[in-house]
Write an enzyme that holds these catalytic residues in place. Structure first.
Site, PDB file in Angstrom:
ATOM      1  N   GLY A 184       7.474 102.118  22.803  1.00  0.00           N
ATOM      2  CA  GLY A 184       6.919 100.861  23.166  1.00  0.00           C
ATOM      3  C   GLY A 184       5.591 100.510  22.249  1.00  0.00           C
ATOM      4  N   VAL A 193       2.553 100.222  23.468  1.00  0.00           N
ATOM      5  CA  VAL A 193       1.353 101.187  23.835  1.00  0.00           C
ATOM      6  C   VAL A 193       1.761 102.705  23.274  1.00  0.00           C
ATOM      7  CG1 VAL A 193      -0.036 102.213  25.502  1.00  0.00           C
ATOM      8  CG2 VAL A 193       0.669  99.818  25.684  1.00  0.00           C
ATOM      9  N   ASP A 251      11.189 109.139  23.558  1.00  0.00           N
ATOM     10  CA  ASP A 251      11.760 108.144  24.286  1.00  0.00           C
ATOM     11  C   ASP A 251      12.989 108.375  24.861  1.00  0.00           C
ATOM     12  OD1 ASP A 251      11.850 105.123  24.660  1.00  0.00           O
ATOM     13  OD2 ASP A 251      10.091 105.069  23.517  1.00  0.00           O
ATOM     14  N   PHE A 282      14.285 107.343  32.092  1.00  0.00           N
ATOM     15  CA  PHE A 282      13.697 106.908  33.341  1.00  0.00           C
ATOM     16  C   PHE A 282      14.632 106.415  34.055  1.00  0.00           C
ATOM     17  CE2 PHE A 282       8.804 107.210  32.926  1.00  0.00           C
ATOM     18  CZ  PHE A 282       8.782 108.067  32.035  1.00  0.00           C
ATOM     19  N   THR A 338      -0.567  97.220  35.772  1.00  0.00           N
ATOM     20  CA  THR A 338      -0.887  95.980  35.638  1.00  0.00           C
ATOM     21  C   THR A 338      -1.614  94.930  36.604  1.00  0.00           C
ATOM     22  OG1 THR A 338       0.712  93.981  35.280  1.00  0.00           O
ATOM     23  CG2 THR A 338       1.545  95.651  36.420  1.00  0.00           C
ATOM     24  N   ASP A 339      -2.213  93.952  35.956  1.00  0.00           N
ATOM     25  CA  ASP A 339      -2.817  92.972  36.757  1.00  0.00           C
ATOM     26  C   ASP A 339      -1.594  92.241  37.902  1.00  0.00           C
ATOM     27  OD1 ASP A 339      -1.949  91.684  34.156  1.00  0.00           O
ATOM     28  OD2 ASP A 339      -2.132  89.887  35.676  1.00  0.00           O
ATOM     29  N   TYR A 366       8.602  93.012  39.179  1.00  0.00           N
ATOM     30  CA  TYR A 366       7.697  93.910  38.274  1.00  0.00           C
ATOM     31  C   TYR A 366       6.584  94.379  38.960  1.00  0.00           C
ATOM     32  CZ  TYR A 366       4.824  95.034  34.283  1.00  0.00           C
ATOM     33  OH  TYR A 366       3.888  95.759  33.432  1.00  0.00           O
ATOM     34  N   TRP A 406      -1.678  91.726  29.529  1.00  0.00           N
ATOM     35  CA  TRP A 406      -1.219  90.740  28.304  1.00  0.00           C
ATOM     36  C   TRP A 406      -1.493  91.573  27.196  1.00  0.00           C
ATOM     37  CZ3 TRP A 406      -4.159  85.076  28.514  1.00  0.00           C
ATOM     38  CH2 TRP A 406      -3.747  84.510  29.675  1.00  0.00           C
TER      39      TRP A 406
HETATM   40  P1  NDP Z   1       6.940  98.032  26.147  1.00  0.00           P
HETATM   41  O1  NDP Z   1       8.214  97.554  26.783  1.00  0.00           O
HETATM   42  O2  NDP Z   1       6.771  97.809  24.730  1.00  0.00           O
HETATM   43  O3  NDP Z   1       7.372  99.500  26.252  1.00  0.00           O
HETATM   44  C1  NDP Z   1       8.044 100.184  27.307  1.00  0.00           C
HETATM   45  C2  NDP Z   1       8.709 101.614  26.835  1.00  0.00           C
HETATM   46  O4  NDP Z   1       9.440 101.873  27.764  1.00  0.00           O
HETATM   47  C3  NDP Z   1       9.813 101.022  25.541  1.00  0.00           C
HETATM   48  O5  NDP Z   1       9.610 102.225  24.708  1.00  0.00           O
HETATM   49  C4  NDP Z   1      10.965 101.075  26.449  1.00  0.00           C
HETATM   50  O6  NDP Z   1      12.217 101.079  25.598  1.00  0.00           O
HETATM   51  C5  NDP Z   1      10.748 102.216  27.438  1.00  0.00           C
HETATM   52  N1  NDP Z   1      11.909 102.388  28.367  1.00  0.00           N
HETATM   53  C6  NDP Z   1      12.718 101.105  28.855  1.00  0.00           C
HETATM   54  N2  NDP Z   1      13.523 101.589  29.702  1.00  0.00           N
HETATM   55  C7  NDP Z   1      13.614 103.101  29.597  1.00  0.00           C
HETATM   56  C8  NDP Z   1      14.148 104.163  30.327  1.00  0.00           C
HETATM   57  N3  NDP Z   1      15.152 103.545  31.115  1.00  0.00           N
HETATM   58  N4  NDP Z   1      13.905 105.349  30.157  1.00  0.00           N
HETATM   59  C9  NDP Z   1      12.689 105.473  29.266  1.00  0.00           C
HETATM   60  N5  NDP Z   1      12.037 104.675  28.554  1.00  0.00           N
HETATM   61  C10 NDP Z   1      12.238 103.494  28.819  1.00  0.00           C
HETATM   62  O7  NDP Z   1       5.663  98.070  27.060  1.00  0.00           O
HETATM   63  P2  NDP Z   1       4.178  98.240  26.640  1.00  0.00           P
HETATM   64  O8  NDP Z   1       3.881  99.080  25.772  1.00  0.00           O
HETATM   65  O9  NDP Z   1       3.764  96.882  26.493  1.00  0.00           O
HETATM   66  O10 NDP Z   1       3.765  98.614  27.932  1.00  0.00           O
HETATM   67  C11 NDP Z   1       3.177  99.919  28.471  1.00  0.00           C
HETATM   68  C12 NDP Z   1       2.574 100.148  29.825  1.00  0.00           C
HETATM   69  O11 NDP Z   1       1.667  99.054  30.032  1.00  0.00           O
HETATM   70  C13 NDP Z   1       3.624  99.869  30.877  1.00  0.00           C
HETATM   71  O12 NDP Z   1       3.297 100.754  31.952  1.00  0.00           O
HETATM   72  C14 NDP Z   1       3.457  98.559  31.436  1.00  0.00           C
HETATM   73  O13 NDP Z   1       4.313  98.063  32.610  1.00  0.00           O
HETATM   74  C15 NDP Z   1       1.963  98.341  31.202  1.00  0.00           C
HETATM   75  N6  NDP Z   1       1.585  96.793  30.991  1.00  0.00           N
HETATM   76  C16 NDP Z   1       2.107  96.130  30.030  1.00  0.00           C
HETATM   77  C17 NDP Z   1       1.783  94.822  29.824  1.00  0.00           C
HETATM   78  C18 NDP Z   1       2.348  93.937  28.767  1.00  0.00           C
HETATM   79  O14 NDP Z   1       1.715  92.812  28.605  1.00  0.00           O
HETATM   80  N7  NDP Z   1       3.303  94.312  28.000  1.00  0.00           N
HETATM   81  C19 NDP Z   1       0.750  93.969  30.604  1.00  0.00           C
HETATM   82  C20 NDP Z   1       0.227  95.220  31.755  1.00  0.00           C
HETATM   83  C21 NDP Z   1       0.612  96.351  31.959  1.00  0.00           C
HETATM   84  P3  NDP Z   1      13.080  99.924  24.846  1.00  0.00           P
HETATM   85  O15 NDP Z   1      11.661  99.095  24.127  1.00  0.00           O
HETATM   86  O16 NDP Z   1      13.888 100.564  24.042  1.00  0.00           O
HETATM   87  O17 NDP Z   1      13.531  99.041  26.193  1.00  0.00           O
END
Ligand code: NDP
Length: 299
Positions: free
Chosen positions: A10, A12, A30, A41, A105-106, A129, A154
């Site tokens: 993802g 982060v 992943d 997950f 998250t906020d 969410y 964000w």
């Molecule tokens: P991303 O969506 O980029 O990354 C999330 C990751 O989780 C991806 O690699 C995704 O895979 C993976 N994922 C999805 N479904 C599953 C599953 N069933 N099992 C295992 N992995 C899974 O999110 P961010 O990196 O942006 O977010 C990181 C953290 O920050 C999260 O906790 C999010 O809630 C939090 N956050 C994010 C914000 C944002 O603006 N993005 C804002 C505030 C908080 P795939 O991409 O293949 O689906």
């Protein structure tokens, strides 16, 4: 030290692969990682065996169901990924004396008012969410494991799609753009979050009493409209093809863009606690966005 990173592809997670590497022996997974181990997950019951086999000292969870509108249609899947799975991981961490880092998250707040929220402000999520992320936080705290929960907002990264890229594409194609101007927050780089995580983990090793929940966002604030204008003018000034005129990027209210999930209008988070506890300086949001733009545009 052995570290286990979950959700490593993802926004982060990708940056964490870089930032955590110098801290110890890192296993990055992943849900579709080839090889013997993957971290899906949607099947939390499989996670204890994974953690038992890898025996990490630190687990960093960057996996989440982040599709905010889709979560309204699939609340059970969102709950499994954002709450049940982190809950299982936290119980394993507690049983093994491991430290868990988790992101939230906020969107756990309702976004009323215009003041930045502190960590102990009352949560009142508006969306599936937000509710499932809040449940995840609650399960982690209840597990008794040593944890860091970093709430952010964000998030963008140079890798993959993001808001800035979408705005640049639209600005190159269209003569006018309307962008929401009544949601306010701080665009925060995945690279900043990853670097703060590594710094906080090093500090926590010496000072475990610093475990807890913190707000982590870049400094300053803007609206999506302000963010879009910043990105487009930055690109225009560097000679990138932009069709839209500066005064043809127009502010518009959230009410004009109905979406399945309600979003908070006020995404401001107060980072005082994090900066004091970990002696950190959080740079202005523009600095990280400029760096990301330079990377994606090759400027
Ligand atoms: P991303 O969506 O980029 O990354 C999330 C990751 O989780 C991806 O690699 C995704 O895979 C993976 N994922 C999805 N479904 C599953 C599953 N069933 N099992 C295992 N992995 C899974 O999110 P961010 O990196 O942006 O977010 C990181 C953290 O920050 C999260 O906790 C999010 O809630 C939090 N956050 C994010 C914000 C944002 O603006 N993005 C804002 C505030 C908080 P795939 O991409 O293949 O689906």
């Amino acid at each position: 030290m052995k570290l286990l990173l979950l959700g490593c592809n993802g926004q982060v997670g990708w940056e964490l692969q870089r930032a955590l590497a110098p801290l110890g022996e890192l296993t990055a997974l992943d849900f579709d990682t080839p090889g013997p181990w993957r971290a899906d997950f949607s099947r939390p019951e499989a996670l204890p065996a994974l953690i038992g086999a890898l025996r990490p000292d630190v687990i960093v969870n960057a996996a989440a169901h982040t599709a905010v509108d889709r979560a309204e249609r699939e609340p059970e899947l969102a709950r499994t990924i954002n709450a049940a799975a982190p809950g299982v991981i936290a119980r394993e961490a507690a049983a093994r004396g491991a430290t868990l880092v988790h992101y939230s998250t906020d969107y756990v707040f309702d976004g009323s008012g215009d003041a930045p929220r502190a960590e102990d402000a009352p949560a009142a999520p508006l969306s599936v969410y937000g509710r499932t992320k809040l449940e995840g936080e609650t399960l982690i705290r209840a597990s008794g494991c040593r944890h860091l929960i970093l709430r952010t907002s964000w998030v963008y990264a140079a890798r993959g799609g993001n808001f800035a890229r979408t705005m640049l594409k639209l600005a190159a194609e269209r003569e006018a753009l309307s962008v929401i101007d009544d949601q306010v927050g701080a665009p925060t780089g995945a690279d900043l979050l990853a670097d703060v995580t590594a710094h906080a983990l090093r500090t926590l090793a010496a000072r475990p009493e610093l475990a807890g929940t913190y707000h982590c966002v870049a400094a300053g604030e803007t609206s999506w409209f302000g963010y879009a204008r910043f990105v487009v003018e930055w690109a225009r000034a560097r000679g990138h093809p932009i069709r839209v005129a500066p005064d043809a990027i127009r502010p518009t209210p959230t009410a004009d863009y109905p979406t399945p999930a309600r979003r908070p209008l006020n995404s401001r988070l107060d980072t005082t606690r994090l900066r004091r506890a970990f002696a950190l300086h959080l740079p202005p949001w523009q600095a990280g966005v400029e760096r990301m733009l330079a990377e994606v545009l090759g400027a």
